[in-house]
Design a protein around this motif. Structure first.
Motif, PDB file in Angstrom:
ATOM      1  N   UNK A 145       0.875  -1.173   0.000  1.00  0.00           N
ATOM      2  CA  UNK A 145       0.000   0.000   0.000  1.00  0.00           C
ATOM      3  C   UNK A 145       0.908   1.217   0.000  1.00  0.00           C
ATOM      4  N   UNK A 146       0.330   2.392   0.065  1.00  0.00           N
ATOM      5  CA  UNK A 146       1.166   3.581  -0.044  1.00  0.00           C
ATOM      6  C   UNK A 146       2.122   3.713   1.132  1.00  0.00           C
ATOM      7  N   UNK A 147       1.675   3.294   2.339  1.00  0.00           N
ATOM      8  CA  UNK A 147       2.514   3.551   3.502  1.00  0.00           C
ATOM      9  C   UNK A 147       3.306   2.337   3.969  1.00  0.00           C
ATOM     10  N   UNK A 148       2.981   1.146   3.463  1.00  0.00           N
ATOM     11  CA  UNK A 148       3.714  -0.017   3.954  1.00  0.00           C
ATOM     12  C   UNK A 148       3.627  -1.174   2.973  1.00  0.00           C
ATOM     13  N   UNK A 149       4.470  -2.172   3.210  1.00  0.00           N
ATOM     14  CA  UNK A 149       4.389  -3.373   2.384  1.00  0.00           C
ATOM     15  C   UNK A 149       4.670  -4.597   3.233  1.00  0.00           C
ATOM     16  N   UNK A 150       4.079  -5.706   2.823  1.00  0.00           N
ATOM     17  CA  UNK A 150       4.307  -6.971   3.507  1.00  0.00           C
ATOM     18  C   UNK A 150       4.834  -7.954   2.477  1.00  0.00           C
ATOM     19  N   UNK A 151       5.980  -8.573   2.780  1.00  0.00           N
ATOM     20  CA  UNK A 151       6.501  -9.629   1.919  1.00  0.00           C
ATOM     21  C   UNK A 151       6.864 -10.806   2.811  1.00  0.00           C
ATOM     22  N   UNK A 208       7.866  -0.335   6.646  1.00  0.00           N
ATOM     23  CA  UNK A 208       6.988   0.769   7.006  1.00  0.00           C
ATOM     24  C   UNK A 208       7.852   1.992   7.286  1.00  0.00           C
ATOM     25  N   UNK A 209       7.327   3.152   7.036  1.00  0.00           N
ATOM     26  CA  UNK A 209       8.104   4.359   7.319  1.00  0.00           C
ATOM     27  C   UNK A 209       8.528   4.338   8.780  1.00  0.00           C
ATOM     28  N   UNK A 210       9.831   4.556   9.068  1.00  0.00           N
ATOM     29  CA  UNK A 210      10.320   4.441  10.446  1.00  0.00           C
ATOM     30  C   UNK A 210       9.563   5.342  11.421  1.00  0.00           C
ATOM     31  N   UNK A 211       9.093   6.479  10.938  1.00  0.00           N
ATOM     32  CA  UNK A 211       8.404   7.382  11.869  1.00  0.00           C
ATOM     33  C   UNK A 211       7.069   6.823  12.362  1.00  0.00           C
ATOM     34  N   UNK A 212       6.594   5.735  11.739  1.00  0.00           N
ATOM     35  CA  UNK A 212       5.351   5.126  12.204  1.00  0.00           C
ATOM     36  C   UNK A 212       5.592   3.985  13.187  1.00  0.00           C
ATOM     37  N   UNK A 213       6.878   3.745  13.503  1.00  0.00           N
ATOM     38  CA  UNK A 213       7.214   2.689  14.450  1.00  0.00           C
ATOM     39  C   UNK A 213       7.711   3.336  15.738  1.00  0.00           C
ATOM     40  N   UNK A 214       7.288   2.810  16.864  1.00  0.00           N
ATOM     41  CA  UNK A 214       7.746   3.346  18.141  1.00  0.00           C
ATOM     42  C   UNK A 214       9.167   2.879  18.401  1.00  0.00           C
ATOM     43  N   UNK A 215      10.116   3.814  18.317  1.00  0.00           N
ATOM     44  CA  UNK A 215      11.512   3.431  18.512  1.00  0.00           C
ATOM     45  C   UNK A 215      11.923   3.523  19.967  1.00  0.00           C
ATOM     46  N   UNK A 271      -2.486  -4.064  10.985  1.00  0.00           N
ATOM     47  CA  UNK A 271      -3.347  -5.234  11.115  1.00  0.00           C
ATOM     48  C   UNK A 271      -3.930  -5.619   9.756  1.00  0.00           C
ATOM     49  N   UNK A 272      -4.518  -4.647   9.069  1.00  0.00           N
ATOM     50  CA  UNK A 272      -5.202  -5.040   7.840  1.00  0.00           C
ATOM     51  C   UNK A 272      -4.210  -5.414   6.741  1.00  0.00           C
ATOM     52  N   UNK A 273      -3.034  -4.819   6.749  1.00  0.00           N
ATOM     53  CA  UNK A 273      -2.032  -5.197   5.740  1.00  0.00           C
ATOM     54  C   UNK A 273      -1.602  -6.652   5.925  1.00  0.00           C
ATOM     55  N   UNK A 274      -1.312  -7.026   7.172  1.00  0.00           N
ATOM     56  CA  UNK A 274      -0.863  -8.393   7.431  1.00  0.00           C
ATOM     57  C   UNK A 274      -1.993  -9.372   7.123  1.00  0.00           C
ATOM     58  N   UNK A 275      -3.185  -9.007   7.555  1.00  0.00           N
ATOM     59  CA  UNK A 275      -4.342  -9.862   7.331  1.00  0.00           C
ATOM     60  C   UNK A 275      -4.562 -10.113   5.835  1.00  0.00           C
ATOM     61  N   UNK A 276      -4.578  -9.037   5.069  1.00  0.00           N
ATOM     62  CA  UNK A 276      -4.781  -9.137   3.623  1.00  0.00           C
ATOM     63  C   UNK A 276      -3.687  -9.955   2.964  1.00  0.00           C
ATOM     64  N   UNK A 277      -2.460  -9.700   3.379  1.00  0.00           N
ATOM     65  CA  UNK A 277      -1.322 -10.384   2.756  1.00  0.00           C
ATOM     66  C   UNK A 277      -1.456 -11.893   2.925  1.00  0.00           C
ATOM     67  N   UNK A 278      -1.780 -12.312   4.148  1.00  0.00           N
ATOM     68  CA  UNK A 278      -1.864 -13.742   4.424  1.00  0.00           C
ATOM     69  C   UNK A 278      -3.062 -14.348   3.695  1.00  0.00           C
ATOM     70  N   UNK A 279      -4.171 -13.659   3.764  1.00  0.00           N
ATOM     71  CA  UNK A 279      -5.383 -14.160   3.134  1.00  0.00           C
ATOM     72  C   UNK A 279      -5.205 -14.293   1.609  1.00  0.00           C
ATOM     73  N   UNK A 280      -4.656 -13.269   1.010  1.00  0.00           N
ATOM     74  CA  UNK A 280      -4.440 -13.327  -0.436  1.00  0.00           C
ATOM     75  C   UNK A 280      -3.505 -14.464  -0.812  1.00  0.00           C
TER      76      UNK A 280
END
Ligand code: ADP
Ligand code: MG
Length: 628
Positions: free
Chosen positions: A229-235, A291-298, A316-325
């Motif tokens: 997606x625009x802000x993150x990716x799951x591989x 994911x953009x580092x600024x969206x992770x609590x460092x 949550x929805x990115x991981x969910x979609x990735x696995x489901x797809x």
């Protein structure tokens, strides 16, 4: 007034920090190897003696340090990775606190040799228990070698805490496995007491890393994850139902290359998987979230691996979609495969040979090239289709081309068969299919655009009934739902006390299945309606079988069977059986229903519904591909 507030001297502060960051030899290895990765190394070698209790050496071919930096890096809060608080939000390196090296050096005999490629001479530094002993010029290769001896010699409490050499070695091996998954391009080697424990050559292909960690067979049973997606990716990779473990030990999740634990990610993964499968086993997974580092609590503690996100919902929805797809497009349909040689020569180009001493040794596969000896591999060992169409990679580890990923929001739409008799399975690997006939009154034979499918009629029907019953009240069920047929003459049915109790407890599940029962006092019930599908197949007997099985199950579990289990049992009992002849219309109807299912690939227990023999595989088998 006596003075009571003191400033701690650096060496005390370092030792306290060491107490937090450095728990055992593997935590030293972790800090050193992470530094090597931050330094851009492509080859990292770890040598341990006595599990690291006696000696730890990490050698890399990274950028090295000039003398000033080498001296500075042993001071507290000396880091090359951030300059100000603002940088904290854009961290892309593994370290940034500038604490590891001074902490480690304060509780060990520390030895560093480092040289940037541009420099003529290397710098050598010795520190003992935090005291700088020597800094001098030396000869040495490009990169950095750090040797730690006598870890915790001056902190007896920690020293006592160390486990056996084998346990400490296992910790380091696990650590390196995670790093191999996250940094598959980098070569890693682990040597213990002079013996090579692990040697991973590095590869641009992440599947080589998966094979090194979990075995080549695991790679075959896994499908790629792919969500952007625009802000993150799951591989990454997730295993099919044919490969699961009793624990989560083979589940690794990473955020921006860092091994993490995240409740959000785990929940998302579990829920996607559980929607498709029941059971208490855990799939194997290597999941990488970028994911953009600024969206992770460092701001979490360096040794803590829990991670938080400022937008947990997106993750949550990115991981969910990735696995489901992944599961729906490639993971759940085993493909028939003619077995072939797995030798190194036939490995796909770019796949480096893998050499693992400890862990999953690879049993040699024999080449089954002669026609007579080839065999069809059944679901548990089925191999993913390989993608380049040359046939040269027969038996290759996994597809060389990525399977097509289709992102469908929600469930695929249901379409009645088109004029040419095709049923649409939109959004699934199947595409669309057409019934050809029935084999042994057991399997429906169908064809898609690129394969012949064998469909187990019983399991397919079981899945349809199960989803319809589970959906109960939804709109879809009104269209496709289990139709209850009122009996013209309601029947009374008598149950033994134990069974009557089950009937009373699970009346709503039975109702969803189409059995409408009313209590009539004692063990007697009035049966007012039965599922239309079984109306002329002795519905009372089917009901009794369901109740018997539920009773047996609840005795075994000492608990009432859950609603879902009751529905699974009912769908099994109500489904067409193997050996039941079906008309073309019935088969088409069943597969049209199946196409509407959330998961048309497995029964609720994970058994496969369909088996595909691709045209490509057939062509290969008939020698249509190749030199002639
Ligand atoms: P941090 O990694 O948080 O910056 P460390 O104490 O682990 O802190 O390391 C301090 C600094 O030393 C790093 O920022 C880096 O500049 C340098 N350094 C450490 N290890 C290496 C290495 N293997 N190669 C090159 N530079 C290194
Ligand atoms: Mg560091």
């Amino acid at each position: 007034m006596p003075q009571i507030v003191n400033l701690l001297d650096d060496s005390t502060a370092n030792r306290i920090a060491a107490g937090e960051v450095i728990e055992r030899p593997s935590s030293v290895v972790k800090e050193l190897v992470e530094n090597s990765l931050d330094a851009g190394a492509t080859r990292i070698e770890v040598e341990l003696e006595e599990g690291g209790k006696r000696r730890i050496r990490v050698r890399d071919n990274g950028c090295g340090m000039v003398r000033e930096d080498a001296v500075l890096c042993l001071q507290r809060h000396a880091t090359s990775k951030i300059r100000s608080a603002d940088d904290l939000f854009a961290i892309r390196t593994l370290g940034f606190r500038g604490e590891a090296l001074p902490s480690i050096a304060s509780v060990s005999d520390f030895h560093l040799v480092t040289k940037p490629a541009e420099e003529e001479t290397a710098t050598e530094i010795r520190v003992s228990g935090g005291e700088m002993v020597r800094v001098e010029d030396a000869a040495g290769p490009d990169g950095t070698t750090i040797t730690i001896e006598n870890l915790f010699f001056n902190t007896p409490a920690r020293l006592k805490f160390m486990k056996t050499a084998q346990t400490e070695l296992n910790q380091t091996t696990d650590l390196l496995h995670r790093l191999i998954l996250a940094y598959h391009q980098v070569a890693f080697r682990l040597v213990h007491d002079g013996y090579e424990v692990l040697s991973y050559p590095g590869s641009h292909d992440p599947r080589v890393a998966v094979a090194a960690v979990w075995g080549r067979d695991a790679v075959r049973e896994m499908v790629p994850l792919n969500y952007v997606s625009t802000s993150l990716s799951v591989t990454g990779f997730v295993s099919k139902p044919s490969l699961t473990r009793a624990t989560r030990s083979a589940q690794a999740m990473f955020v921006n290359g860092r091994f993490v634990r995240s409740r959000t990610m785990t929940h998302a993964f579990d829920s996607a998987f559980k929607q498709l499968m029941t059971g208490d086993r855990f799939p194997v997974v290597a999941l990488f979230l970028s994911i953009a580092p600024e969206l992770v609590d460092v701001n979490v503690h360096p040794t803590k691996i829990e991670v938080r996100f400022s937008r947990e919902g997106d993750v949550y929805s990115a991981v969910h979609q990735a696995v489901r797809n992944a599961m729906l497009t490639g993971g759940l349909m085993p493909e028939v495969r003619v077995e072939a040689s797995l030798s190194a020569e036939t490995a796909p180009a770019g796949t480096a040979p893998i050499d693992i001493v400890r862990g999953s040794a690879l049993p040699p596969k024999t080449a089954l090239s002669s026609f007579g000896r080839s065999e069809v591999m059944l679901p548990t060992t089925a191999v993913v289709e390989s993608g380049d169409g040359t046939g040269a990679d027969a038996g290759a580890m996994v597809p060389t081309g990525q399977p097509e990923i289709v992102f469908s929001e929600g469930d695929p739409s249901v379409r009645p068969p088109s004029d040419d008799g095709y049923i649409g399975f939109d959004g699934y690997r199947i595409g669309r299919l057409r019934v050809i006939g029935q084999s042994r009154n057991t399997y429906i034979v169908a064809e898609t655009e690129d394969a012949i499918l064998l469909i187990d009629q019983h399991i397919a029907h079981e899945r349809v009934l199960y989803e319809q019953m589970m959906n109960g009240a939804t709109e879809q069920a009104a269209r496709w739902g289990v139709v209850a047929q009122r009996l013209v003459l309601p029947q009374t049915v008598e149950f033994a006390a134990r069974e009557a109790k089950i009937v009373a407890e699970r009346r709503s599940a039975l109702e969803r299945a189409g059995f409408l029962l009313e209590p009539f006092g004692g063990g007697t019930f009035v049966l007012r309606a039965v599922p239309a599908a079984v109306a002329d197949r002795g519905p009372e007997n089917i009901l009794r079988e369901i109740i018997e099985e539920m009773t047996a199950e609840s005795v075994a579990r000492r608990l009432p069977v859950p609603q879902e289990t009751a529905i699974i049992m009912a769908s099994c009992k109500m489904a067409v059986k193997k050996g039941d002849p079906l008309t073309m219309e019935e088969m088409t109807r069943l597969l049209t229903d199946l196409a509407a299912m959330r998961n048309p690939f497995t029964c609720p227990h994970g058994r496969p519904i369909l088996l595909a023999l691709t045209h490509r595989e057939m062509d290969r088998k008939f020698h249509r591909i190749g030199p002639h």
